[in-house]
Each structure stands twice: as structure tokens, then as C-alpha cells.
Scaffold this active site. Structure first.
Site, PDB file in Angstrom:
ATOM      1  N   LYS A  22      36.577  36.094  30.872  1.00  0.00           N
ATOM      2  CA  LYS A  22      36.609  37.096  32.092  1.00  0.00           C
ATOM      3  C   LYS A  22      37.951  37.154  32.783  1.00  0.00           C
ATOM      4  CE  LYS A  22      35.851  34.758  36.195  1.00  0.00           C
ATOM      5  NZ  LYS A  22      36.760  35.161  37.377  1.00  0.00           N
ATOM      6  N   ASN A  23      38.874  36.216  32.662  1.00  0.00           N
ATOM      7  CA  ASN A  23      39.880  36.340  33.391  1.00  0.00           C
ATOM      8  C   ASN A  23      41.052  36.981  32.339  1.00  0.00           C
ATOM      9  OD1 ASN A  23      38.949  35.292  35.562  1.00  0.00           O
ATOM     10  ND2 ASN A  23      39.786  33.340  35.420  1.00  0.00           N
ATOM     11  N   ARG A  92      38.304  39.119  44.479  1.00  0.00           N
ATOM     12  CA  ARG A  92      39.835  38.872  44.391  1.00  0.00           C
ATOM     13  C   ARG A  92      40.604  39.425  43.369  1.00  0.00           C
ATOM     14  NH1 ARG A  92      43.870  36.195  47.475  1.00  0.00           N
ATOM     15  NH2 ARG A  92      45.550  36.298  45.458  1.00  0.00           N
ATOM     16  N   CYS A 116      39.437  33.098  50.356  1.00  0.00           N
ATOM     17  CA  CYS A 116      37.952  32.912  49.607  1.00  0.00           C
ATOM     18  C   CYS A 116      37.665  31.534  49.857  1.00  0.00           C
ATOM     19  CB  CYS A 116      37.910  33.424  48.363  1.00  0.00           C
ATOM     20  SG  CYS A 116      38.912  32.222  46.947  1.00  0.00           S
ATOM     21  N   ARG A 121      44.166  32.529  49.702  1.00  0.00           N
ATOM     22  CA  ARG A 121      44.899  32.986  48.407  1.00  0.00           C
ATOM     23  C   ARG A 121      45.793  34.128  48.955  1.00  0.00           C
ATOM     24  NH1 ARG A 121      40.386  32.749  44.283  1.00  0.00           N
ATOM     25  NH2 ARG A 121      41.937  33.839  42.793  1.00  0.00           N
ATOM     26  N   ASP A 307      40.624  25.460  37.174  1.00  0.00           N
ATOM     27  CA  ASP A 307      39.115  26.349  36.953  1.00  0.00           C
ATOM     28  C   ASP A 307      38.152  25.175  36.287  1.00  0.00           C
ATOM     29  OD1 ASP A 307      39.842  28.317  38.492  1.00  0.00           O
ATOM     30  OD2 ASP A 307      40.127  29.544  36.383  1.00  0.00           O
ATOM     31  N   ILE A 329      46.706  23.197  42.569  1.00  0.00           N
ATOM     32  CA  ILE A 329      46.933  24.624  42.831  1.00  0.00           C
ATOM     33  C   ILE A 329      46.169  25.213  43.948  1.00  0.00           C
ATOM     34  CG2 ILE A 329      46.445  26.948  41.457  1.00  0.00           C
ATOM     35  CD1 ILE A 329      48.161  25.020  39.459  1.00  0.00           C
ATOM     36  N   ARG A 399      28.969  35.384  38.196  1.00  0.00           N
ATOM     37  CA  ARG A 399      30.080  36.049  37.955  1.00  0.00           C
ATOM     38  C   ARG A 399      31.092  35.510  36.980  1.00  0.00           C
ATOM     39  NH1 ARG A 399      33.737  34.282  42.100  1.00  0.00           N
ATOM     40  NH2 ARG A 399      34.962  35.501  40.980  1.00  0.00           N
TER      41      ARG A 399
HETATM   42  N1  EPU Z   1      49.533  31.933  45.042  1.00  0.00           N
HETATM   43  C1  EPU Z   1      50.680  32.148  46.027  1.00  0.00           C
HETATM   44  N2  EPU Z   1      51.214  33.463  46.257  1.00  0.00           N
HETATM   45  C2  EPU Z   1      50.583  34.513  45.498  1.00  0.00           C
HETATM   46  C3  EPU Z   1      49.665  34.279  44.677  1.00  0.00           C
HETATM   47  C4  EPU Z   1      49.137  32.916  44.336  1.00  0.00           C
HETATM   48  O1  EPU Z   1      51.132  31.287  46.662  1.00  0.00           O
HETATM   49  O2  EPU Z   1      51.000  35.812  45.787  1.00  0.00           O
HETATM   50  C5  EPU Z   1      49.321  30.567  44.711  1.00  0.00           C
HETATM   51  C6  EPU Z   1      47.651  30.545  44.991  1.00  0.00           C
HETATM   52  O3  EPU Z   1      47.544  30.279  46.335  1.00  0.00           O
HETATM   53  C7  EPU Z   1      47.498  29.174  44.094  1.00  0.00           C
HETATM   54  C8  EPU Z   1      48.514  29.527  42.992  1.00  0.00           C
HETATM   55  O4  EPU Z   1      49.464  30.329  43.463  1.00  0.00           O
HETATM   56  O5  EPU Z   1      47.714  27.911  44.714  1.00  0.00           O
HETATM   57  C9  EPU Z   1      47.853  30.038  41.699  1.00  0.00           C
HETATM   58  O6  EPU Z   1      47.116  31.212  41.995  1.00  0.00           O
HETATM   59  P1  EPU Z   1      47.076  32.430  40.874  1.00  0.00           P
HETATM   60  O7  EPU Z   1      47.623  33.809  41.579  1.00  0.00           O
HETATM   61  O8  EPU Z   1      47.466  32.051  39.715  1.00  0.00           O
HETATM   62  O9  EPU Z   1      45.690  32.825  40.848  1.00  0.00           O
HETATM   63  P2  EPU Z   1      45.162  34.292  40.283  1.00  0.00           P
HETATM   64  O10 EPU Z   1      45.875  34.938  39.440  1.00  0.00           O
HETATM   65  O11 EPU Z   1      44.662  34.923  41.814  1.00  0.00           O
HETATM   66  C10 EPU Z   1      43.854  33.407  38.416  1.00  0.00           C
HETATM   67  C11 EPU Z   1      42.464  33.219  38.091  1.00  0.00           C
HETATM   68  C12 EPU Z   1      41.567  31.952  38.859  1.00  0.00           C
HETATM   69  C13 EPU Z   1      42.442  30.762  38.388  1.00  0.00           C
HETATM   70  C14 EPU Z   1      43.763  30.988  38.837  1.00  0.00           C
HETATM   71  C15 EPU Z   1      44.840  29.752  38.518  1.00  0.00           C
HETATM   72  C16 EPU Z   1      41.816  35.687  37.490  1.00  0.00           C
HETATM   73  C17 EPU Z   1      41.156  36.791  37.693  1.00  0.00           C
HETATM   74  N3  EPU Z   1      41.589  34.555  38.391  1.00  0.00           N
HETATM   75  O12 EPU Z   1      43.793  33.687  39.694  1.00  0.00           O
HETATM   76  O13 EPU Z   1      40.062  31.921  38.343  1.00  0.00           O
HETATM   77  O14 EPU Z   1      41.784  29.694  39.299  1.00  0.00           O
HETATM   78  O15 EPU Z   1      44.292  32.009  38.131  1.00  0.00           O
HETATM   79  O16 EPU Z   1      44.583  29.520  37.093  1.00  0.00           O
HETATM   80  O17 EPU Z   1      42.234  35.280  36.376  1.00  0.00           O
HETATM   81  C18 EPU Z   1      38.011  31.462  38.395  1.00  0.00           C
HETATM   82  O18 EPU Z   1      37.949  32.028  37.460  1.00  0.00           O
HETATM   83  O19 EPU Z   1      37.065  30.865  38.770  1.00  0.00           O
HETATM   84  C19 EPU Z   1      39.499  31.639  39.077  1.00  0.00           C
HETATM   85  C20 EPU Z   1      39.334  31.477  40.385  1.00  0.00           C
END
Ligand code: EPU
Length: 421
Positions: A22-23, A92, A116, A121, A307, A329, A399
Site C-alpha cells: 500500500k505505502n 492522510r 489522526c 501528524r 506499523d 515514531i 484500508r
Molecule cells: N513528522 C514530522 N513532520 C512532518 C512529517 C512527519 O514531524 O512533516 C513526524 C511524524 O509525526 C512521525 C514521524 O515524523 O513522528 C514519521 O512520520 P512520516 O512522515 O514518516 O509518516 P508518513 O510518511 O506520513 C508513512 C506511512 C505510515 C507509517 C510512517 C512511518 C504511508 C502512506 N504511510 O507515513 O503508515 O507509519 O510512514 O513509517 O507511507 C500505515 O500504513 O498504517 C501507516 C500509518
């Protein structure tokens, strides 16, 4: 709304095909917007998040066709640049259209994704990434409004309070592919999904080096062409089935999954006593002896994935002894604890540390799915619990887990879906 019913106590045995990630599929589908040409993406899982992403792409005026796990995107001549609230608010990850729209249309209006259930986030790192490329950004009426007329290469350190960011790396990398000049992303995320996205961008004609390291270098090109790509297998789905083998004392072969994508999990499960070995076209997870409690801390890749934290907690909840699970995280990603407690789990939360005392057995109960991975944790708990577990709000599972009941049923589980009254 549907609910999932599980009659626990069955040992799971057999082979299961792991679906596309998915990701990885989400940002790759967004990346098709970088070209005017047709792209063909294969191994796209049939999940609700994928439908949302395809709606966002169609809403931009792009032609999208879907045939099984194959998606054909034909962006020729699309003119729009807006991702509206009603779609972004349901997922998101929609924010990953920001980078492609800026690169291709030089303008983007993307609804602010908000927080969320797993905690706040923020998107500061997304902003930092694109601003380093000369993009002017403001937030107005709930929308990120970004002007990329001055898009050019730049250097950026993508480090935040909780480390790096997967989708901020993806957005910055995608925006940089068509920027004038060279971009260097320091402290870039190196999750397999980021690497798969980079592989697709390379096929489109992008110039990228260092993906899979914390320093990605992108040399902007004038245009990208369409490409074909087969999405990698979902390491989180694979990990969830490994835990299903562990918790049911089973023996599962995971087809299509790649062992090198789940090293941290393999390390911990092996320490706990599970037998994991390579097998034809995937790997095998086999219960051979009583498991021991182990302590985990979630970290960016190749560390233990956040995850998988909730699912791992279900396993530790029935593993005799004490384990400590630390979430680094998303420090608030612990909603599953209260639901596991309803089934008899003994877990204390102290800040970002969950102290899990393994109990002899869990007892089936009506529980509430709160988010995707928490729901998977409840499924695992239900598989081992005595009697019947009813998981309400099962749409969360839809999802992220393709054909969950079918796959589990084929492995010997007693699980089915019913309409919530
Ligand atoms: N963070 C910040 N600032 C930002 C973005 C993120 O401080 O601008 C922080 C977040 O709050 C968190 C950390 O950085 O503490 C990591 O967040 P990240 O941005 O890596 O998360 P994401 O890219 O939004 C993806 C996956 C998530 C997974 C995370 C961490 C996708 C679509 N989603 O999210 O997947 O938990 O990376 O590996 O790729 C899931 O599949 O259930 C899911 C939530």
C-alpha cells in the site's frame, strides 16, 4: 458497517500470497502525474486507500483505468492542481500528490491533512522540503497553497523531532525530479517504499542517486516519460502474517515477501524463538518452541517498524514473561491497549513505553477497531483468544489488508464478516 467475527484457537498452516505494498503504491500512483504519458502500475492492492488515491487523480482530470491489480494512468493534458478536503480528509497519504503537482503544474492546492487517531501528524518537513526547492507556501482556508514558478534544485536536511519522514522524502524527491538543478536530501527516509518510488521515477527518466541511503541526490530533468512498474510486496502485511504464525503456533509460507525488508522483525521474532527461513519465492515462519518475551523500540527503517508495533504487542500479550514496547515514531499510537485489555491482556502504559505482562490466555470479546494497524493487532488477538471475538468498525482493515478473511480462512482460521446491527 461490517464487523469481523473470529472463533479463536485454530493453528494457521499453509501458504499465503503477500499483496503489493500500500505505502509504495500510493506515492507511485501519485508520481504518474509527473508525466503526460501513460504509465502502467501492476501489483496494486485492492484497498480502500488505493480507491481514494485514484479518485484524487481522476478529480484532477486524469484518465484512470483499473483491471484487477493493474492500473493505467493517462495524464495527458490535465490542467488541474487541486486535491480537495473531502478526499484528502479520508486519507492522510493524499499529501503525496503535492510534490508531483508542484513539479508538473508548478502550482498545487492540497487540503491540509490534519492529525489522526495515532496522534498529531505534522507536515513541517514536507514544507521544509519544498521550500528548499524555491516553492512559496502558505496555508489558507485549510489548504496548503504552493507556488512553484521558481522551482529549482536545493539542499535540505529532512530531520524532525521524531527523525526523518517517509512521505516528506517522497514529496521532495518527486518535486526535485523536474526542478532546475541538483537537489540533495540529507537525512532522507530509506524505507523500501521510498526506494520503490525512486525505482519508478528512474524508469520515468529521472536522475536519482543514493535512494536507499540517507542522502538522496536528484538532478532535475526537463521532462519525464511514462513507465511500467511492478510494486514491491507489502512488508507490513508479510510481518502481520509472520506474527499470525507465531501467535497461533502455526507454520506459514509467505509468497512474494522479501526477507531483507523485514530484518528488524525477523531479528526480534528469532530472538523470541520463532523459526524463520527462506523458502521458494518468499520465506517461511514456523513455530517450533515456546516463545520468550522480547523488548522492542520502533525506529525509522531499518529499525523496528511502527506499523508492526500494535501487532507485536498482541503476540507479547500472550507470551509468558514481561516485555517492554517503546514507540518512538508516534508516541500516542497505543489505542489498541484498552481493546486488548478487554480481552484480558495485562499492559501498563508509561509515557511511550508499554509494559506487557504475558497472560496465559486471552478471552474473546466485542472490540473496536480504531486504526489500521490496531485493527490488525485485534485480529491476531482474536485468532488466539478463547471463544468468539467481534471486531467492530472493520473498515479500517479494508484500508490496508487485501482479502484478509479469505487469506486467513485458507490458512485454517475461522473468520467471517457480518453486518453490524
Ligand atoms: N513528522 C514530522 N513532520 C512532518 C512529517 C512527519 O514531524 O512533516 C513526524 C511524524 O509525526 C512521525 C514521524 O515524523 O513522528 C514519521 O512520520 P512520516 O512522515 O514518516 O509518516 P508518513 O510518511 O506520513 C508513512 C506511512 C505510515 C507509517 C510512517 C512511518 C504511508 C502512506 N504511510 O507515513 O503508515 O507509519 O510512514 O513509517 O507511507 C500505515 O500504513 O498504517 C501507516 C500509518
Amino acid at each position: 458497517m461490517d464487523k469481523l467475527i473470529i472463533e479463536g484457537g485454530q493453528r494457521l498452516v499453509g501458504a499465503v500470497s503477500i499483496s503489493g505494498a500500500k505505502n509504495a503504491a500510493l506515492p507511485i500512483l501519485a508520481a504518474t502525474l509527473l508525466s503526460d504519458d501513460k504509465s502502467i502500475i501492476r501489483n496494486v492492492p485492492a484497498l480502500r486507500d488505493m480507491s481514494t488515491m485514484l479518485k484524487i487523480i481522476r478529480n484532477l482530470g486524469v484518465k484512470v483505468e483499473q483491471d484487477g491489480d493493474e492500473v493505467i494512468v493517462e495524464p495527458k493534458g490535465y490542467k488541474k492542481w487541486k486535491a480537495p478536503y473531502d478526499l484528502v480528509s479520508t486519507m492522510r497519504a493524499s499529501i503525496c500528490v503535492l510534490g508531483p503537482l508542484l513539479a508538473k503544474q508548478r502550482f498545487a492546492e492540497v487540503s491540509f491533512p490534519g492529525g489522526c487517531i495515532i496522534g498529531p501528524r505534522p507536515i513541517d518537513l514536507h514544507m521544509k522540503g519544498i521550500k528548499a526547492l524555491g516553492v512559496k507556501v502558505k496555508v489558507e482556508k485549510g489548504y496548503i497553497i504552493a507556488d512553484a514558478k521558481g522551482l529549482r534544485g536545493g539542499n535540505v536536511y529532512l530531520g524532525g523531532h521524531f527523525g526523518t519522514s517517509v512521505l516528506a522524502t517522497a514529496n521532495t524527491m518527486m518535486a526535485a525530479t523536474l526542478a532546475n538543478g541538483v537537489t540533495v536530501i540529507e537525512n532522507a527516509a530509506c524505507e523500501p517504499e521510498v526506494v520503490d518510488l525512486a525505482e519508478f521515477l528512474l524508469k520515468m527518466g529521472a536522475k536519482i542517486k543514493g535512494h536507499s541511503t540517507h542522502r538522496i541526490i536528484i538532478e532535475g530533468v526537463k521532462r519525464l516519460h511514462g513507465a511500467e512498474h511492478y510494486v514491491i510486496a507489502d512488508r507490513i502485511e508479510a510481518g502481520t502474517y509472520m506474527l499470525a504464525a507465531a501467535i497461533t503456533k502455526g507454520d506459514l509460507r509467505l509468497k512474494g515477501a522479501r526477507l531483507e525488508h523485514v530484518v528488524a522483525l525477523v531479528d526480534k521474532l528469532t530472538e523470541s524463538g520463532l523459526d524463520i527461513s527462506e523458502s521458494t519465492g518468499g520465506f517461511r515462519a514456523r513455530f517450533i518452541k515456546k516463545l520468550r518475551p522480547v523488548t522492542i523500540t520502533t525506529l525509522p527503517y531499518p529499525g523496528f517498524p511502527t506499523d508492526m508495533q500494535a501487532q507485536f504487542m498482541s503476540l507479547m500479550a500472550v507470551t509468558e514473561g514481561i516485555s517492554v514496547i517503546t514507540e518512538k515514531i508516534y508516541p500516542e499510537r497505543f489505542i489498541h491497549i484498552s481493546e486488548l485489555a478487554r480481552m484480558g491482556a495485562d499492559i501498563i502504559l508509561e509515557g511511550p513505553n508499554a509494559i506487557v505482562k504475558g497472560v496465559k490466555y486471552l478471552s474473546g470479546a466485542p472490540v473496536m477497531a480504531s486504526d489500521l494497524r490496531a485493527s490488525a493487532a485485534l485480529v491476531l488477538a482474536g485468532l488466539v483468544a478463547r471463544n468468539r471475538t467481534e471486531i467492530n468498525r472493520v473498515y479500517h482493515l479494508d484500508r490496508g489488508y487485501e482479502k484478509l478473511e479469505d487469506k486467513l480462512t485458507k490458512l485454517g482460521a475461522r473468520v467471517w464478516r457480518e453486518k453490524e446491527k
